[in-house]
Structures are given as structure tokens and as C-alpha cells.
Design a protein around this motif. Sequence first.
Motif, PDB file in Angstrom:
ATOM      1  N   LYS A 232     -17.657 -19.748 -65.196  1.00 25.60           N
ATOM      2  CA  LYS A 232     -17.090 -20.515 -63.931  1.00 25.60           C
ATOM      3  C   LYS A 232     -17.764 -20.160 -62.750  1.00 25.60           C
ATOM      4  N   LEU A 233     -18.123 -18.772 -62.538  1.00 25.41           N
ATOM      5  CA  LEU A 233     -18.788 -18.108 -61.881  1.00 25.41           C
ATOM      6  C   LEU A 233     -19.852 -19.688 -61.300  1.00 25.41           C
ATOM      7  N   GLU A 234     -20.599 -19.872 -62.207  1.00 20.97           N
ATOM      8  CA  GLU A 234     -22.150 -20.540 -62.519  1.00 20.97           C
ATOM      9  C   GLU A 234     -22.052 -21.792 -62.118  1.00 20.97           C
ATOM     10  N   GLU A 235     -20.274 -22.854 -63.265  1.00 18.23           N
ATOM     11  CA  GLU A 235     -20.025 -23.945 -63.145  1.00 18.23           C
ATOM     12  C   GLU A 235     -19.831 -24.264 -61.634  1.00 18.23           C
ATOM     13  N   LEU A 236     -18.753 -23.492 -60.976  1.00 18.34           N
ATOM     14  CA  LEU A 236     -18.930 -23.934 -59.729  1.00 18.34           C
ATOM     15  C   LEU A 236     -20.417 -23.691 -58.247  1.00 18.34           C
ATOM     16  N   GLY A 237     -20.813 -23.272 -59.106  1.00 18.90           N
ATOM     17  CA  GLY A 237     -21.919 -23.077 -58.180  1.00 18.90           C
ATOM     18  C   GLY A 237     -22.516 -21.991 -57.470  1.00 18.90           C
ATOM     19  N   TYR A 238     -21.302 -20.629 -57.839  1.00 21.79           N
ATOM     20  CA  TYR A 238     -21.898 -19.561 -56.740  1.00 21.79           C
ATOM     21  C   TYR A 238     -22.708 -18.716 -57.433  1.00 21.79           C
ATOM     22  N   ILE A 239     -23.408 -18.764 -58.530  1.00 20.06           N
ATOM     23  CA  ILE A 239     -24.048 -18.008 -59.092  1.00 20.06           C
ATOM     24  C   ILE A 239     -25.013 -18.722 -60.201  1.00 20.06           C
ATOM     25  N   SER A 240     -26.182 -18.089 -60.293  1.00 16.01           N
ATOM     26  CA  SER A 240     -26.777 -19.346 -61.100  1.00 16.01           C
ATOM     27  C   SER A 240     -27.244 -17.735 -61.996  1.00 16.01           C
ATOM     28  N   ARG A 241     -27.715 -17.845 -63.671  1.00 17.83           N
ATOM     29  CA  ARG A 241     -28.230 -17.210 -64.488  1.00 17.83           C
ATOM     30  C   ARG A 241     -29.127 -17.696 -65.470  1.00 17.83           C
ATOM     31  N   THR A 242     -30.114 -16.382 -65.860  1.00 20.21           N
ATOM     32  CA  THR A 242     -31.163 -16.244 -66.429  1.00 20.21           C
ATOM     33  C   THR A 242     -30.688 -15.216 -67.152  1.00 20.21           C
ATOM     34  N   ARG A 243     -30.560 -15.486 -68.832  1.00 24.54           N
ATOM     35  CA  ARG A 243     -30.432 -14.265 -69.494  1.00 24.54           C
ATOM     36  C   ARG A 243     -29.494 -12.934 -68.665  1.00 24.54           C
ATOM     37  N   ARG A 244     -29.782 -11.938 -68.060  1.00 24.45           N
ATOM     38  CA  ARG A 244     -29.310 -10.851 -67.025  1.00 24.45           C
ATOM     39  C   ARG A 244     -29.624 -10.918 -65.805  1.00 24.45           C
ATOM     40  N   ARG A 245     -30.155 -12.352 -65.487  1.00 21.72           N
ATOM     41  CA  ARG A 245     -31.208 -11.967 -64.200  1.00 21.72           C
ATOM     42  C   ARG A 245     -29.576 -12.863 -62.919  1.00 21.72           C
ATOM     43  N   ILE A 246     -29.435 -12.271 -62.264  1.00 17.25           N
ATOM     44  CA  ILE A 246     -28.085 -13.004 -61.328  1.00 17.25           C
ATOM     45  C   ILE A 246     -28.942 -14.020 -60.457  1.00 17.25           C
ATOM     46  N   THR A 247     -28.147 -14.552 -60.029  1.00 13.69           N
ATOM     47  CA  THR A 247     -28.431 -15.053 -58.768  1.00 13.69           C
ATOM     48  C   THR A 247     -28.074 -15.799 -57.908  1.00 13.69           C
ATOM     49  N   ILE A 248     -27.374 -14.894 -56.233  1.00 12.28           N
ATOM     50  CA  ILE A 248     -25.573 -15.409 -55.948  1.00 12.28           C
ATOM     51  C   ILE A 248     -26.401 -16.234 -55.243  1.00 12.28           C
ATOM     52  N   ASN A 249     -25.949 -17.832 -55.124  1.00 15.18           N
ATOM     53  CA  ASN A 249     -26.924 -18.977 -54.677  1.00 15.18           C
ATOM     54  C   ASN A 249     -26.160 -19.263 -52.677  1.00 15.18           C
ATOM     55  N   ASP A 250     -25.235 -18.756 -52.041  1.00 14.89           N
ATOM     56  CA  ASP A 250     -24.926 -18.167 -51.043  1.00 14.89           C
ATOM     57  C   ASP A 250     -23.351 -17.566 -51.031  1.00 14.89           C
ATOM     58  N   TRP A 251     -24.733 -16.692 -50.685  1.00 12.90           N
ATOM     59  CA  TRP A 251     -24.176 -15.002 -50.369  1.00 12.90           C
ATOM     60  C   TRP A 251     -22.737 -15.040 -49.269  1.00 12.90           C
ATOM     61  N   HIS A 252     -22.517 -16.243 -48.273  1.00 10.25           N
ATOM     62  CA  HIS A 252     -21.279 -15.937 -47.767  1.00 10.25           C
ATOM     63  C   HIS A 252     -20.064 -16.245 -47.784  1.00 10.25           C
ATOM     64  N   LYS A 253     -20.208 -17.378 -49.144  1.00 14.04           N
ATOM     65  CA  LYS A 253     -19.408 -18.468 -50.256  1.00 14.04           C
ATOM     66  C   LYS A 253     -18.736 -17.167 -51.087  1.00 14.04           C
ATOM     67  N   MET A 254     -20.050 -16.720 -51.919  1.00 17.70           N
ATOM     68  CA  MET A 254     -19.492 -15.182 -52.480  1.00 17.70           C
ATOM     69  C   MET A 254     -18.825 -14.360 -52.845  1.00 17.70           C
ATOM     70  N   ALA A 255     -19.644 -14.165 -51.170  1.00 11.02           N
ATOM     71  CA  ALA A 255     -17.964 -12.864 -50.680  1.00 11.02           C
ATOM     72  C   ALA A 255     -16.606 -13.541 -50.140  1.00 11.02           C
ATOM     73  N   VAL A 256     -17.162 -13.963 -49.936  1.00 15.23           N
ATOM     74  CA  VAL A 256     -15.291 -14.613 -49.910  1.00 15.23           C
ATOM     75  C   VAL A 256     -14.709 -14.581 -50.730  1.00 15.23           C
ATOM     76  N   LEU A 257     -15.425 -15.691 -51.424  1.00 17.91           N
ATOM     77  CA  LEU A 257     -14.310 -15.672 -53.285  1.00 17.91           C
ATOM     78  C   LEU A 257     -14.255 -14.046 -54.167  1.00 17.91           C
ATOM     79  N   ALA A 258     -15.224 -13.505 -53.387  1.00 17.41           N
ATOM     80  CA  ALA A 258     -14.807 -12.357 -54.048  1.00 17.41           C
ATOM     81  C   ALA A 258     -14.183 -11.316 -53.789  1.00 17.41           C
ATOM     82  N   ASP A 259     -13.907 -11.465 -52.279  1.00 21.09           N
ATOM     83  CA  ASP A 259     -12.528 -10.540 -51.311  1.00 21.09           C
ATOM     84  C   ASP A 259     -13.332  -9.712 -51.044  1.00 21.09           C
ATOM     85  N   PHE A 260     -14.837 -10.258 -50.960  1.00 19.16           N
ATOM     86  CA  PHE A 260     -16.152  -8.392 -50.799  1.00 19.16           C
ATOM     87  C   PHE A 260     -16.185  -8.025 -49.518  1.00 19.16           C
ATOM     88  N   GLN A 261     -16.155  -7.068 -48.797  1.00 19.49           N
ATOM     89  CA  GLN A 261     -16.435  -6.357 -47.155  1.00 19.49           C
ATOM     90  C   GLN A 261     -17.106  -5.261 -47.646  1.00 19.49           C
TER      91      GLN A 261
END
Length: 247
Positions: free
Chosen positions: A206-235
Motif C-alpha cells: 500500500k505504501l508503494e502503491e500510494l507512492g510513499y516508497i519504492s522497493r527493490t527486494r529489501r532496498r527501500i527508497t523514500i520518495n518524499d521524506w516530508h510526506k512520508m514523515a507526516v503520514l508516519a507521525d514521525f518526529q
Amino acid sequence: MSDSRTHPLNLLVRKLDQWNPLSDDDCNAVRALPFTRRQLKAGEHVVWDGDRPQNACLILSGFAYRYKVAGNGGRQIMSIHMKGDIVDLQNSLLGVADHNVQMLSAGHIALIPVEAVRDIAFSRPAVGMGMWYETLVEGSIFREWILNIGRRNAIVRVGHLLCEFAMRMEASELGKQTEYELPITQEQLADAVALTSVHVNRTLMKLEELGYISRTRRRITINDWHKMAVLADFQPRYLHLRMDARN
């Protein structure tokens, strides 16, 4: 004597100095600590629940995790540890381990006798203060993990952990804030966020489908840090990293 830049315990110097500045004498005293270097395979235990550990463990390479097992056999992963982390300083004083520590991957560790840890902590106040900071920050991370599994939904739980990995991997020079190799399997990730592995797989998709992350096997790319941090309630304040001033 090894060059201080390549000495295995320089990772410990760096960690403690991050929390509380050390003098040159303090740094040399840390490097002079007795230690045994060991190479461990993935799945090998560093500590067993109920043991009386004789050493504190510094992760030189690879990844490890703390976990406890419930009466019904369910495993809860409590924290992930990586290069430069000091595992179980608490055993220098408490004596009996109340959880397990297991290697996530193959790696090297330095085992430092608990007596030596106690001696340097009390004889060199700046070193002891750094160790105190380390245990306090561990407590801060534990509190955030409890909040994560207790009050956040699946997509926020998983997203939050991915953000934490991103910042800690960059701080340990193991990846970038927006791209890194995820060191755990989906099953292990499930045990860290108190979900089933099927639910975790769907959440990552779902995170990949919504464009927050991209994955290649175990490699994680966070496509937009600010948007991901807001979604994840990350401070990132709870990590108490010097680099967190950016956020």
C-alpha cells in the motif's frame, strides 16, 4: 597499538562522544578497555533471557535485535541494533538479562567485561555520563515503540519504523535518509510492529502503491521524506540525534 581511527573500540568512543564530549585521555581509556572480538552468524544469540552476562556487547558490524517471548510463544521484537550500538549496558549493573539479543545478520561484535565497564564509568565521569545518555536514549526509543504498536494503525506503524531506520542508518553511515537496505525480513518486521507478516506485506504494498516508497527486494527508497514523515507521525526528537535539527 592500533591506529585510533581503525581501532574497533573507536565506534564506542564515537558513540559516547556523541552524547557527552570526551577528552583525549577519556578516548584513550575507552580504547584501552579489554575486549574479545567475535564473529557471529545470523540467528546466533548474544544474550539469553535469564543469563548472567559477563560482557557488554558493542556491535562492530551487522545487525542484532532484542526480543521477548510471551507465554503463548509469540515473539515481540523490542529494538534493532546496528554498527556502533552498545547492547545491554544495563547488565553491567542489573546482572541478570531479562530479554534475548539475537543477530539479525552475520556480523562482528566486541565483548567488553562488565567489570571494566563499571570501572571506567565510575572512574571517568565523562565516559559514565556518555553511557548514562545511551541508556536514557534507549528508554526514549522504547517509549516510542510502545506508542507505535499501542496507538497507531498499520500503515503508520510500518511507515514510522521505516523512517526510524532511515535516520539511524544514515547516522551510522550504513545508508541514506531516503534510501537504504532494510536489514530485516517481513516476518521480523511483523514482530517489531505487532502485526502478522501478511498484514505487513499488504501495508508495504500500500505504501508503494500510494507512492510513499519504492522497493527493490529489501532496498527501500523514500520518495518524499516530508510526506512520508507526516503520514508516519514521525518526529525524530526521540532519537536524540544531532542530525535531527533538520526536521
